[in-house]
Design an enzyme around this catalytic site. Structure first.
Site, short mmCIF file in Angstrom:
data_model
loop_
_atom_site.label_atom_id
_atom_site.label_comp_id
_atom_site.label_asym_id
_atom_site.label_seq_id
_atom_site.Cartn_x
_atom_site.Cartn_y
_atom_site.Cartn_z
N ASP A 177 0.89 -1.14 0.00
CA ASP A 177 0.00 0.00 0.00
C ASP A 177 0.94 1.20 0.00
O ASP A 177 1.59 1.48 1.01
CB ASP A 177 -0.88 0.02 1.26
CG ASP A 177 -1.87 1.17 1.23
OD1 ASP A 177 -1.50 2.25 0.75
OD2 ASP A 177 -3.02 0.98 1.66
N HIS A 178 1.03 1.88 -1.14
CA HIS A 178 2.12 2.86 -1.25
C HIS A 178 1.96 4.02 -0.27
O HIS A 178 2.91 4.73 0.00
CB HIS A 178 2.28 3.35 -2.70
CG HIS A 178 1.19 4.22 -3.18
ND1 HIS A 178 0.05 3.74 -3.74
CD2 HIS A 178 1.06 5.56 -3.17
CE1 HIS A 178 -0.74 4.75 -4.06
NE2 HIS A 178 -0.15 5.86 -3.72
N HIS A 240 -6.04 2.62 1.65
CA HIS A 240 -5.17 3.73 2.05
C HIS A 240 -5.68 4.44 3.31
O HIS A 240 -4.93 4.68 4.25
CB HIS A 240 -5.06 4.77 0.93
CG HIS A 240 -4.61 4.21 -0.38
ND1 HIS A 240 -3.56 3.33 -0.48
CD2 HIS A 240 -5.05 4.39 -1.64
CE1 HIS A 240 -3.38 3.01 -1.75
NE2 HIS A 240 -4.28 3.64 -2.47
#
Ligand code: NAD
Length: 484
Positions: A177-178, A240
């Site tokens: 999950d960047h 996110h």
């Protein structure tokens, strides 16, 4: 401040889907930047693997073009590209067949850390995992990296986890999950658990509410097929925003170690109450004269998918009982910004009288565009005009404090890929976390689908439907402005 770069051990990074959009825009530029900073000096090799028929030179040409297009900062010397390309090779490979697998096995070095990046659609994850095992590449130091979306509900996420678990141990699986790779997000943990100042106040006794905003100016054009099946809840909130919520709300882990941190995050997700339709606003953007609205873009006038969602959540535990968490995210909003605002309660008694006005401390964590943390404090307005109060920011802009030439410029993908090589899973989601996040999201989506309510229209360039403002107004609170 000079950043310290410690080269990682020798590695082979295999990018399945190496000719795709994500590889071009994110993975390859991130690797090039780490190369320029000296982090691959231990001997890093990159192997693109995809169905596209290419030879090594054609792939290196592709990589070079990606770097020229997407590495626009000044950190890298143009001459470094030629050196970087020497680490790059390619194999034509079919995830669903036998083409290319023996060749790939011959190209990788079993004495290196081997990381396999699944930059392909999730329908191929099982095929890739199975073949990696069959061709003898799954053991030892092998790691796999998987991209979002990780399922579209609890059931599909569980199936995906079970598929991967047939071939790999959880300790080998890195779900990206960047958002977790962003410097400020990690700083959240440093600020909370590295300082004495905040943690004693970090609870419902002192915090009035916390609001999370992830606003985008772009619409869904180019991704309409995927997006119309997902919507803002699945695309942003379940992953996110949930991760941000966890880091803000979790209890201090005993140590900064992957399972200790992820255990605490999981407890937060499990303590989230169900959100009823009264506490949710969904929206769809309208056309703005130049660009089409949501419904025209997805080509379905009856689409019930939301491009905006705002909701009020509660965490049922001792720390947070009584403190609401407001989340909102959407497309085609006023500005591109992501921030978390921790709004502290009013001082219990104002010695300055009513005319001094109402003042609150707000800790704002900005994830984009300019990563940084700001603490609003109340001081006396300068001048001889009596005791008037004013709120000023104690600005903790990283670039200013530590110099522009620090690791803060690093892209989230740079950090996360290097963490994979280092074998550090702290910033990656564990399988049970993802499933728990879906277990919270699924009934919310089910309830609104059964209720039949359609998303509310909102103007492009606005802050979303006015009903989203009302969601907070009715509690005597308001959203922070989405600042340009
Ligand atoms: P893409 O369609 O641009 O690329 C897909 C790649 O997979 C290509 O290299 C193609 O050759 C390869 N491929 C397809 N079928 C194959 C097969 N049978 N065998 C071997 N290779 C095969 O996709 P993308 O946009 O790069 O996305 C890849 C993954 O990353 C998807 O799961 C996507 O959801 C996810 N993702 C993408 C982005 C993004 O910005 N593009 C962002 C987040 C997540």
């Amino acid at each position: 401040m000079v950043s310290r770069v410690i080269p990682v051990e020798p590695f082979d990074l295999i990018i399945f889907g190496g000719t795709g959009d994500l590889a071009r825009r994110k993975i390859l530029p991130a690797l090039f930047r780490r190369f320029c900073d000296g982090q691959m000096e231990g001997g890093g090799r990159i192997i693109g693997a995809a169905r596209t028929e290419l030879d090594g030179d054609a792939y290196r040409q592709f990589v070079q073009e990606a770097i020229v297009e997407f590495v626009t900062d000044q950190r890298c010397e143009p001459a470094a590209i030629a050196k970087f390309l020497k680490t790059v090779s390619y194999v034509t490979l079919d995830a669903r067949g036998d083409t290319g697998w023996n060749a790939l096995a011959g190209m990788t070095d079993p004495s290196h850390v081997r990381a396999f990046y699944f930059s392909v659609g999730p329908s191929l994850f099982g095929d890739l995992a199975e073949r990696l095992r069959d061709y003898g590449m799954g053991g030892g130091e092998a790691r796999i990296v998987v991209e979002k979306p990780f399922g579209r509900d609890q059931q599909t996420a569980e199936e995906l986890n079970a598929t991967l678990a047939r071939h790999f141990d959880e300790s080998q699986i890195y779900r990206i999950d960047h958002y977790l790779g962003k410097e400020t997000v990690q700083n959240l943990m440093a600020i909370r658990f590295g300082n004495m100042l905040f943690e004693p106040l970090w609870n419902s006794q002192y915090i009035d509410h916390i609001q999370f905003t992830v606003a985008e100016t772009v619409g869904v054009a180019g991704r309409e097929e995927y997006y119309d099946r997902a919507g803002a809840m699945r695309d942003m909130v379940q992953n996110h925003m949930m991760q941000l919520l966890c880091l803000i709300a979790m209890e201090p882990p005993a140590k900064f170690d992957p399972d200790a941190v992820r255990d605490e995050k999981l407890k937060v997700i499990r303590a989230l109450d169900h959100v009823t339709p009264d506490d949710i606003v969904r929206g769809q953007y309208l056309d703005d004269g130049d660009r089409p609205g949501y419904l025209e873009t997805v080509g379905d006038a009856k689409s019930n998918t939301e491009s905006f969602v705002a909701l009020k959540a509660h965490i049922s535990n001792w720390r947070w009982a009584g403190t609401p968490f407001y989340l909102r995210t959407g497309k085609r909003l006023r500005a591109r910004t992501s921030e978390i605002a921790v709004v502290f309660k009013d001082a219990p008694h104002s010695i300055f009288g009513a005319e001094a006005g109402r003042h609150r401390n707000i800790l704002t964590i900005v994830l984009q565009p300019n990563e940084g943390i700001e603490l609003g404090v109340t001081i006396k307005e300068p001048g001889p005009g009596g005791m008037r109060l004013v709120d000023v920011p104690l600005d903790m802009s990283f670039a200013e404090a530590l110099g522009p030439d620090t690791q803060f410029a690093a892209d989230a993908y740079e950090r996360l890929i290097m963490d994979v090589i280092r074998g550090n899973q702290t910033l990656f989601m564990r399988g049970d976390e993802v499933e728990a996040a879906w277990a919270w999201t699924d009934p919310i989506i089910k309830e609104w689908l059964e209720g039949g309510a359609t998303p509310l229209p909102y103007d492009s360039g606005s802050s979303g439907p006015t009903e989203a403002l009302a969601l907070m107004h009715r509690d005597g609170r308001r959203w922070r402005e989405i600042r340009k």
